[in-house]
Write an enzyme that holds these catalytic residues in place. Structure first.
Site, mmCIF file in Angstrom:
data_model
loop_
_atom_site.group_PDB
_atom_site.id
_atom_site.type_symbol
_atom_site.label_atom_id
_atom_site.label_comp_id
_atom_site.label_asym_id
_atom_site.label_seq_id
_atom_site.Cartn_x
_atom_site.Cartn_y
_atom_site.Cartn_z
ATOM 1 C CB CYS A 163 -0.917 -0.028 1.213
ATOM 2 S SG CYS A 163 -0.089 -0.525 2.739
ATOM 3 C CG HIS A 179 -0.327 3.495 5.903
ATOM 4 N ND1 HIS A 179 -0.143 2.829 7.085
ATOM 5 C CD2 HIS A 179 -0.359 2.527 4.940
ATOM 6 C CE1 HIS A 179 -0.064 1.523 6.850
ATOM 7 N NE2 HIS A 179 -0.204 1.322 5.565
HETATM 8 N N1 LIG Z 1 -3.737 -5.473 5.079
HETATM 9 C C1 LIG Z 1 -3.232 -4.510 4.346
HETATM 10 O O1 LIG Z 1 -3.436 -3.340 4.607
HETATM 11 C C2 LIG Z 1 -2.389 -4.834 3.143
HETATM 12 C C3 LIG Z 1 -2.153 -3.804 2.238
HETATM 13 C C4 LIG Z 1 -1.423 -4.071 1.081
HETATM 14 C C5 LIG Z 1 -0.904 -5.337 0.868
HETATM 15 N N2 LIG Z 1 -1.124 -6.333 1.794
HETATM 16 C C6 LIG Z 1 -0.567 -7.653 1.505
HETATM 17 O O2 LIG Z 1 -1.629 -8.498 1.060
HETATM 18 C C7 LIG Z 1 -1.367 -9.838 1.444
HETATM 19 C C8 LIG Z 1 -2.526 -10.344 2.276
HETATM 20 O O3 LIG Z 1 -2.637 -9.547 3.435
HETATM 21 P P1 LIG Z 1 -4.002 -9.387 4.222
HETATM 22 O O4 LIG Z 1 -3.843 -8.197 5.081
HETATM 23 O O5 LIG Z 1 -5.158 -9.461 3.297
HETATM 24 O O6 LIG Z 1 -3.968 -10.684 5.126
HETATM 25 P P2 LIG Z 1 -5.179 -11.299 5.963
HETATM 26 O O7 LIG Z 1 -4.555 -12.029 7.092
HETATM 27 O O8 LIG Z 1 -6.221 -10.295 6.226
HETATM 28 O O9 LIG Z 1 -5.809 -12.353 4.945
HETATM 29 C C9 LIG Z 1 -5.169 -13.527 4.570
HETATM 30 C C10 LIG Z 1 -6.230 -14.595 4.298
HETATM 31 O O10 LIG Z 1 -5.566 -15.764 3.827
HETATM 32 C C11 LIG Z 1 -6.081 -16.894 4.533
HETATM 33 N N3 LIG Z 1 -5.043 -17.929 4.532
HETATM 34 C C12 LIG Z 1 -4.054 -18.147 5.433
HETATM 35 N N4 LIG Z 1 -3.284 -19.185 5.051
HETATM 36 C C13 LIG Z 1 -3.799 -19.627 3.882
HETATM 37 C C14 LIG Z 1 -3.453 -20.671 2.985
HETATM 38 N N5 LIG Z 1 -2.400 -21.468 3.205
HETATM 39 N N6 LIG Z 1 -4.197 -20.854 1.875
HETATM 40 C C15 LIG Z 1 -5.278 -20.052 1.610
HETATM 41 N N7 LIG Z 1 -5.652 -19.037 2.429
HETATM 42 C C16 LIG Z 1 -4.921 -18.836 3.536
HETATM 43 C C17 LIG Z 1 -6.452 -16.355 5.910
HETATM 44 O O11 LIG Z 1 -7.419 -17.189 6.533
HETATM 45 C C18 LIG Z 1 -7.020 -14.983 5.550
HETATM 46 O O12 LIG Z 1 -8.396 -15.029 5.253
HETATM 47 C C19 LIG Z 1 -0.016 -9.808 2.171
HETATM 48 O O13 LIG Z 1 1.000 -10.010 1.228
HETATM 49 C C20 LIG Z 1 0.042 -8.371 2.680
HETATM 50 O O14 LIG Z 1 1.362 -7.951 2.930
HETATM 51 C C21 LIG Z 1 -1.883 -6.108 2.915
#
Ligand SMILES: NC(=O)c1ccc[n+]([C@@H]2O[C@H](COP(=O)([O-])OP(=O)(O)OC[C@H]3O[C@@H](n4cnc5c(N)ncnc54)[C@H](O)[C@@H]3O)[C@@H](O)[C@H]2O)c1
Length: 353
Positions: free
Chosen positions: A145, A225
């Site tokens: 982000c 942020h």
């Molecule tokens: N949260 C943010 O603000 C944000 C912003 C930009 C990028 N990201 C990136 O996006 C990605 C996901 O982050 P998020 O915040 O959505 O995470 P999150 O924890 O909210 O979601 C992850 C999901 O994946 C599921 N999961 C876990 N292990 C799994 C597996 N082996 N197979 C399938 N599903 C599985 C979890 O149950 C959950 O629903 C990461 O790379 C993170 O760095 C996050």
């Protein structure tokens, strides 16, 4: 592709980012959401089924556990991947990297999110900066982000010939709202231990020419942020010229403190009021009345909705990898249209600059 040329998309990981990506894919006229996969058994997947999305277990064991919890399950990730042209992996940091071998073995195109390193996909993506270099590739990583916001804003300045170097301080939200009962910080600020923080070098993974240094501090709030930037421009420029440069990007939303948009919560509330799903602020919200130019020095601040900003980029990355749209501006326009980006900008700015 479907017979009618629609790209079939799987979303692996239905969390903060995955559920927003699934929603956004669902809204595109040239894509079909084939299904979402996860390991969870709680309310979040129940919502997915009520939305009409097909839900799959990451493994047979997960599918069984999900079914036992009363979820309507359509099979395993394996079966879902058989049906699609591309998978968007939104599993937690470093989990996605372990899935890549399977995607490659299948010859399946894939998109990773910012928690993974550049090396895992070999390409890092921000639509307005490097769409063309992703066209037809097997894989890319939509950068984080903060990095997305940095590349968007600095690309706008670069394109107008104004950017020499940029130095930014990032106030980073402590955790995501939905899980703020589980962790986060309170009554303190936590500086990142190293300068530069990782976001500056990460921006260079998209555009190696950027001269950018970032510093970051974690703050005790969850909404978004906040970035403060000092930019050395190539020449003296007027405030109007700078605002025009930012206005060239549909994904930079000009906002004004004197219109009452003087804090993160107010801008989030506005997104709710205009009916954006999840109150998503897909744009960088940049305060134009606060923006200051002194000769060739430029100062500004903006808000980054960490949960939403990468969503339009992910949609554009799908079109780029699948080669269904070769021109960045055309994909960006389609994504913007489907997500309501740009449409509100003019109406929301009653007063001048
Ligand atoms: N949260 C943010 O603000 C944000 C912003 C930009 C990028 N990201 C990136 O996006 C990605 C996901 O982050 P998020 O915040 O959505 O995470 P999150 O924890 O909210 O979601 C992850 C999901 O994946 C599921 N999961 C876990 N292990 C799994 C597996 N082996 N197979 C399938 N599903 C599985 C979890 O149950 C959950 O629903 C990461 O790379 C993170 O760095 C996050």
């Amino acid at each position: 592709m479907t017979g009618s040329g629609m790209v079939r998309v799987a979303v692996n990981g239905y969390g903060v980012i995955g559920k927003r990506v699934a929603d956004a894919v669902f809204r595109q006229l040239d894509m079909v959401l084939a299904g979402v996969a996860d390991v969870g058994t709680d309310w979040r997947l129940r919502v997915a089924t009520t939305r009409g999305f097909r839900v799959f277990g990451a493994t047979a064991g997960h599918a069984d556990a999900m079914a036992s919890a009363g979820l309507k399950i359509s099979g395993t990730l394996d079966a879902l991947l058989d049906e699609v042209d591309i998978v968007v992996d939104c599993t937690p940091k470093r989990v996605a990297a372990r899935n890549v071998d399977e995607y490659r073995r299948r010859g399946l195109k894939f998109i990773l999110q910012g928690g993974e390193s550049h090396a895992v996909a070999g390409h890092s993506f921000v639509a307005e900066a490097n769409y063309a270099s992703a066209v037809g590739r097997d894989a890319t990583r939509v950068v984080s982000c903060n990095t997305t916001s940095i590349v968007r804003t600095l690309t706008a300045l670069k394109r107008s010939g104004l950017l020499r170097r940029a130095r930014g301080t990032l106030l980073r939200r402590a955790t995501d709202p939905w899980e703020s009962h589980l962790g986060g910080i309170m009554n303190t600020l936590v500086p990142e231990p190293e300068i530069p923080s990782h976001q500056g070098p990460d921006a260079q993974s998209v555009d190696p020419e950027l001269d950018v240094v970032t510093m970051a501090v974690k703050v005790p709030e969850t909404l978004a942020h906040l970035h403060y930037w000092v930019v050395e421009m190539t020449r003296t420029a007027s405030k109007d010229e700078v605002i025009e440069a930012f206005a060239a990007s549909s994904r930079i939303l000009p906002v004004r403190t004197d219109a009452g948009l003087s804090a993160l919560n107010a801008i989030k509330e506005m997104m709710a009021d205009i009916g954006r799903p999840h109150d998503n602020l897909y744009e960088v919200a940049l305060w134009t009345d606060m923006l200051k130019v002194e000769g060739s020095e430029l100062f500004y601040a903006y808000m980054v909705d960490n949960q939403a900003i990468v969503i339009p980029e992910t949609i554009d990355a799908i079109r780029a990898l699948c080669g269904t749209e070769a021109v960045a501006a055309a994909s960006i326009a389609r994504t913007d249209d489907a997500l309501g980006i740009g449409a509100v900008t003019a109406r929301l700015q009653p007063s001048g600059r």
